[in-house]
Design an enzyme around this catalytic site. Sequence first.
Site, PDB file in Angstrom:
ATOM      1  N   SER A 136      40.629  -5.046  -1.632  1.00  0.00           N
ATOM      2  CA  SER A 136      41.712  -5.556  -0.780  1.00  0.00           C
ATOM      3  C   SER A 136      42.428  -6.726  -1.460  1.00  0.00           C
ATOM      4  O   SER A 136      43.663  -6.781  -1.476  1.00  0.00           O
ATOM      5  CB  SER A 136      41.194  -5.964   0.605  1.00  0.00           C
TER       6      SER A 136
ATOM      7  N   ASP B 110      37.982 -14.330  -2.876  1.00  0.00           N
ATOM      8  CA  ASP B 110      38.326 -13.048  -3.499  1.00  0.00           C
ATOM      9  C   ASP B 110      39.709 -13.097  -4.153  1.00  0.00           C
ATOM     10  O   ASP B 110      39.906 -12.621  -5.273  1.00  0.00           O
ATOM     11  CB  ASP B 110      38.343 -11.924  -2.446  1.00  0.00           C
TER      12      ASP B 110
ATOM     13  N   GLU C 295      45.874 -11.233   4.432  1.00  0.00           N
ATOM     14  CA  GLU C 295      44.662 -10.570   4.929  1.00  0.00           C
ATOM     15  C   GLU C 295      44.245 -11.150   6.279  1.00  0.00           C
ATOM     16  O   GLU C 295      43.895 -10.423   7.203  1.00  0.00           O
ATOM     17  CB  GLU C 295      43.526 -10.680   3.891  1.00  0.00           C
TER      18      GLU C 295
ATOM     19  N   LEU D 179      33.688  -5.136  -3.767  1.00  0.00           N
ATOM     20  CA  LEU D 179      34.237  -5.547  -5.062  1.00  0.00           C
ATOM     21  C   LEU D 179      35.684  -6.025  -4.919  1.00  0.00           C
ATOM     22  O   LEU D 179      36.390  -6.208  -5.894  1.00  0.00           O
ATOM     23  CB  LEU D 179      34.136  -4.392  -6.069  1.00  0.00           C
TER      24      LEU D 179
HETATM   25  P1  ADP Z   1      36.747  -4.390  -0.361  1.00  0.00           P
HETATM   26  O1  ADP Z   1      37.816  -5.423  -0.469  1.00  0.00           O
HETATM   27  O2  ADP Z   1      35.395  -4.950  -0.564  1.00  0.00           O
HETATM   28  O3  ADP Z   1      36.991  -3.211  -1.258  1.00  0.00           O
HETATM   29  P2  ADP Z   1      37.839  -4.173   2.276  1.00  0.00           P
HETATM   30  O4  ADP Z   1      37.371  -3.474   3.507  1.00  0.00           O
HETATM   31  O5  ADP Z   1      38.098  -5.612   2.336  1.00  0.00           O
HETATM   32  O6  ADP Z   1      36.775  -3.832   1.126  1.00  0.00           O
HETATM   33  O7  ADP Z   1      39.167  -3.482   1.756  1.00  0.00           O
HETATM   34  C1  ADP Z   1      39.239  -2.085   1.617  1.00  0.00           C
HETATM   35  C2  ADP Z   1      40.551  -1.591   2.194  1.00  0.00           C
HETATM   36  O8  ADP Z   1      41.649  -2.059   1.386  1.00  0.00           O
HETATM   37  C3  ADP Z   1      40.681  -0.098   2.183  1.00  0.00           C
HETATM   38  O9  ADP Z   1      40.096   0.468   3.334  1.00  0.00           O
HETATM   39  C4  ADP Z   1      42.186   0.095   2.175  1.00  0.00           C
HETATM   40  O10 ADP Z   1      42.734  -0.087   3.463  1.00  0.00           O
HETATM   41  C5  ADP Z   1      42.659  -1.084   1.324  1.00  0.00           C
HETATM   42  N1  ADP Z   1      42.811  -0.691  -0.089  1.00  0.00           N
HETATM   43  C6  ADP Z   1      42.205  -1.225  -1.151  1.00  0.00           C
HETATM   44  N2  ADP Z   1      42.617  -0.636  -2.305  1.00  0.00           N
HETATM   45  C7  ADP Z   1      43.518   0.305  -1.949  1.00  0.00           C
HETATM   46  C8  ADP Z   1      44.312   1.268  -2.675  1.00  0.00           C
HETATM   47  N3  ADP Z   1      44.239   1.382  -3.996  1.00  0.00           N
HETATM   48  N4  ADP Z   1      45.122   2.068  -1.956  1.00  0.00           N
HETATM   49  C9  ADP Z   1      45.198   1.976  -0.615  1.00  0.00           C
HETATM   50  N5  ADP Z   1      44.476   1.096   0.104  1.00  0.00           N
HETATM   51  C10 ADP Z   1      43.656   0.272  -0.536  1.00  0.00           C
HETATM   52 MG    MG Z   2      38.063  -7.079   0.860  1.00  0.00          MG
END
Ligand code: ADP
Ligand code: MG
Length: 377
Positions: free
Chosen positions: A123, A167, A155, A120
């Site tokens: 990131s 995204d 990213e 979702l």
């Molecule tokens: P998605 O974007 O689909 O959720 P990703 O693997 O691209 O999955 O991104 C997830 C990563 O982004 C997490 O593992 C973390 O490192 C970072 N992240 C996202 N939101 C937060 C948050 N609120 N606090 C800290 N890290 C976050």
């Molecule tokens: Mg992501």
Amino acid sequence: MKEAFRHIHGASPDGIWAAPGRVNLIGEHTDYNDGFALPIAIPQNTLVAARRRDDGRLRLHSAQGDGPVIDLDVADLNPGAVTTWGAYPAGVVWALREAGHEVGGADLHVDSTVPTGAGLSSSAALECAVALAYNDLYGLGLDAPTLARISQRAENGFAGVPCGVMDQMASACCTAGAALHLDIRAGTHEQVPFAPELEGLRLLVVDTRVKHDLGDGAYAALRAGCEQAARLLGVAALRDVSPTDLPSTHRVLPASLVPLVQHIVTENARVAESISHLRAGRVTELGPILSAGHASLRDDFRISCAESDLVVDTALAQGALGARMTGGGFGGSVIVLVDESRAQAVGAAVTAAFRSAGYRDPHLFPVSPASGARRIE
Ligand code: ADP
Ligand code: MG
């Protein structure tokens, strides 16, 4: 948010910024092929409270990061310097500086309702909220698409994830009550009215709560496969292949690349078709297009998984209008378009099917197109 910020950073924030997660209605893996996509922002947001610092220090804290404050010097920001979640916000500051904006430090506190790692785009939500905060704190005057590209650069170049720009564009540029028609090559975007509730419909998100490890390497391999196919076909990107060209691609391409091209070309056509239905108010017509998109990701692009297929099959068997996996693949979330009268039954059937398959209960929630990134205080 403010109280937490004061507790962590010892002063009040200058402001609070929000950026949403997204689901993509249709147009999957088309962004890095210069194609088209149609995401919406979801009501779940990442909030960033921020205060400018003039001593060059970047101090990061997240309610979800379960660690102490990450304390960095902006002059030392280089790819590889941060390997935790802090790479996303630090990457934004790095990308702004790389683009020639003379930004300095800040205190940041992050808190989010976007599930992480569920497809979702938590990131992108994090990056876009930080980019917008910096835009205001340092008076940069950058527009939303520029902030999206800065976030993507963070990213790709800093966190080391080779994602396309869909995204970040969704998080930065979506508006409530609309889907965002993205033309990646042209760099343009357009709001397409989409309000499923007004038609008596629901858009459900089913977070399967699985993320198969295969995903990370597979993304890069698929991307390389698409780029190789474009080279062999003599086009700049697969966006330039039309549906009528498809039958002849067999003669030029190795068999392994043909289904990749098949998916991208038909997926771009599905975006165009979806937009004409939405513009004509035929929202229910989206259903079969979503399901066809899922079949293409499952059979041609081969990035679905048993859990996502089970959601789609169960939802359709219960009378949903359409369903498909959304996001990068190998788990994550599925979207289901369903008449409101069937929404409950679909949700119950999906949960029951997961239990009898021995999977963890999925998370289900309805979404409607919400606002993109903005300052909230
Ligand atoms: P998605 O974007 O689909 O959720 P990703 O693997 O691209 O999955 O991104 C997830 C990563 O982004 C997490 O593992 C973390 O490192 C970072 N992240 C996202 N939101 C937060 C948050 N609120 N606090 C800290 N890290 C976050
Ligand atoms: Mg992501």
